[in-house]
Design a protein around this motif. Sequence first.
Motif, short mmCIF file in Angstrom:
data_model
loop_
_atom_site.label_atom_id
_atom_site.label_comp_id
_atom_site.label_asym_id
_atom_site.label_seq_id
_atom_site.Cartn_x
_atom_site.Cartn_y
_atom_site.Cartn_z
N UNK A 1 -3.43 -0.36 17.18
CA UNK A 1 -4.00 0.83 16.58
C UNK A 1 -5.46 0.53 16.20
N UNK A 2 -6.35 1.37 16.63
CA UNK A 2 -7.76 1.17 16.36
C UNK A 2 -8.13 1.65 14.97
N UNK A 3 -8.94 0.85 14.29
CA UNK A 3 -9.44 1.23 12.96
C UNK A 3 -10.60 2.20 13.16
N UNK A 4 -10.51 3.35 12.54
CA UNK A 4 -11.55 4.37 12.70
C UNK A 4 -12.76 4.11 11.79
N UNK A 5 -12.50 3.57 10.60
CA UNK A 5 -13.57 3.37 9.63
C UNK A 5 -13.56 1.89 9.20
N UNK A 6 -14.10 1.05 10.06
CA UNK A 6 -14.06 -0.41 9.85
C UNK A 6 -14.66 -0.79 8.50
N UNK A 7 -15.83 -0.29 8.19
CA UNK A 7 -16.50 -0.64 6.94
C UNK A 7 -15.61 -0.35 5.73
N UNK A 8 -15.06 0.84 5.71
CA UNK A 8 -14.25 1.25 4.57
C UNK A 8 -12.97 0.43 4.45
N UNK A 9 -12.34 0.14 5.58
CA UNK A 9 -11.11 -0.65 5.56
C UNK A 9 -11.39 -2.06 5.05
N UNK A 10 -12.45 -2.68 5.53
CA UNK A 10 -12.79 -4.03 5.08
C UNK A 10 -13.15 -4.06 3.60
N UNK A 11 -13.89 -3.06 3.14
CA UNK A 11 -14.21 -2.97 1.71
C UNK A 11 -12.94 -2.79 0.88
N UNK A 12 -12.03 -1.94 1.34
CA UNK A 12 -10.77 -1.71 0.63
C UNK A 12 -9.96 -3.00 0.56
N UNK A 13 -9.84 -3.71 1.68
CA UNK A 13 -9.08 -4.96 1.69
C UNK A 13 -9.71 -5.98 0.75
N UNK A 14 -11.03 -6.04 0.72
CA UNK A 14 -11.72 -6.98 -0.17
C UNK A 14 -11.42 -6.65 -1.63
N UNK A 15 -11.48 -5.39 -1.99
CA UNK A 15 -11.22 -4.96 -3.36
C UNK A 15 -9.75 -5.17 -3.73
N UNK A 35 -9.49 -3.45 15.31
CA UNK A 35 -8.10 -3.43 14.85
C UNK A 35 -7.89 -4.54 13.84
N UNK A 36 -6.72 -4.52 13.20
CA UNK A 36 -6.39 -5.58 12.25
C UNK A 36 -6.25 -6.92 12.98
N UNK A 37 -5.91 -6.90 14.26
CA UNK A 37 -5.85 -8.15 15.03
C UNK A 37 -7.25 -8.78 15.11
N UNK A 38 -8.27 -7.95 15.29
CA UNK A 38 -9.64 -8.46 15.31
C UNK A 38 -10.01 -9.07 13.97
N UNK A 39 -9.62 -8.41 12.88
CA UNK A 39 -9.89 -8.93 11.54
C UNK A 39 -9.17 -10.27 11.36
N UNK A 40 -7.90 -10.32 11.76
CA UNK A 40 -7.12 -11.56 11.62
C UNK A 40 -7.73 -12.69 12.42
N UNK A 41 -8.20 -12.40 13.62
CA UNK A 41 -8.83 -13.43 14.45
C UNK A 41 -10.09 -13.98 13.78
N UNK A 42 -10.88 -13.10 13.18
CA UNK A 42 -12.09 -13.56 12.49
C UNK A 42 -11.75 -14.40 11.26
N UNK A 43 -10.71 -13.99 10.52
CA UNK A 43 -10.28 -14.78 9.36
C UNK A 43 -9.80 -16.16 9.81
#
Length: 91
Positions: A1-15, A35-43
């Motif tokens: 599933x593609x993330x539509x608002x990457x900036x907002x999702x990353x900020x939300x996860x950080x908070x 996607x969250x897979x992309x985020x997980x790969x970067x982490x």
Amino acid sequence: MEIQHVDEVLKLLQVMTGDARYKRIFGKKKEGVHSMCDVAERLEKMGWEKGQMEGKIEGKILVYKNLRREGFDEKEARRLTELPEDITLEQ
């Protein structure tokens, strides 16, 4: 599933998690984060890089301790191992 608002999702996860790594992902290039897979790969990559750096420091500390045992003074042992001054070493 593609993330539509990457900036907002990353900020939300950080908070929500208090994990600053999400902020670092947000601060870097966001291209390729769909996607969250992309985020997980970067982490995962960030963790791997951190582990590599810690391993290098541990190796330098071992060499430093061996040099000290062989009679080198602290200043010379630090110079030879290129250990930063801010690393506290136990004697």
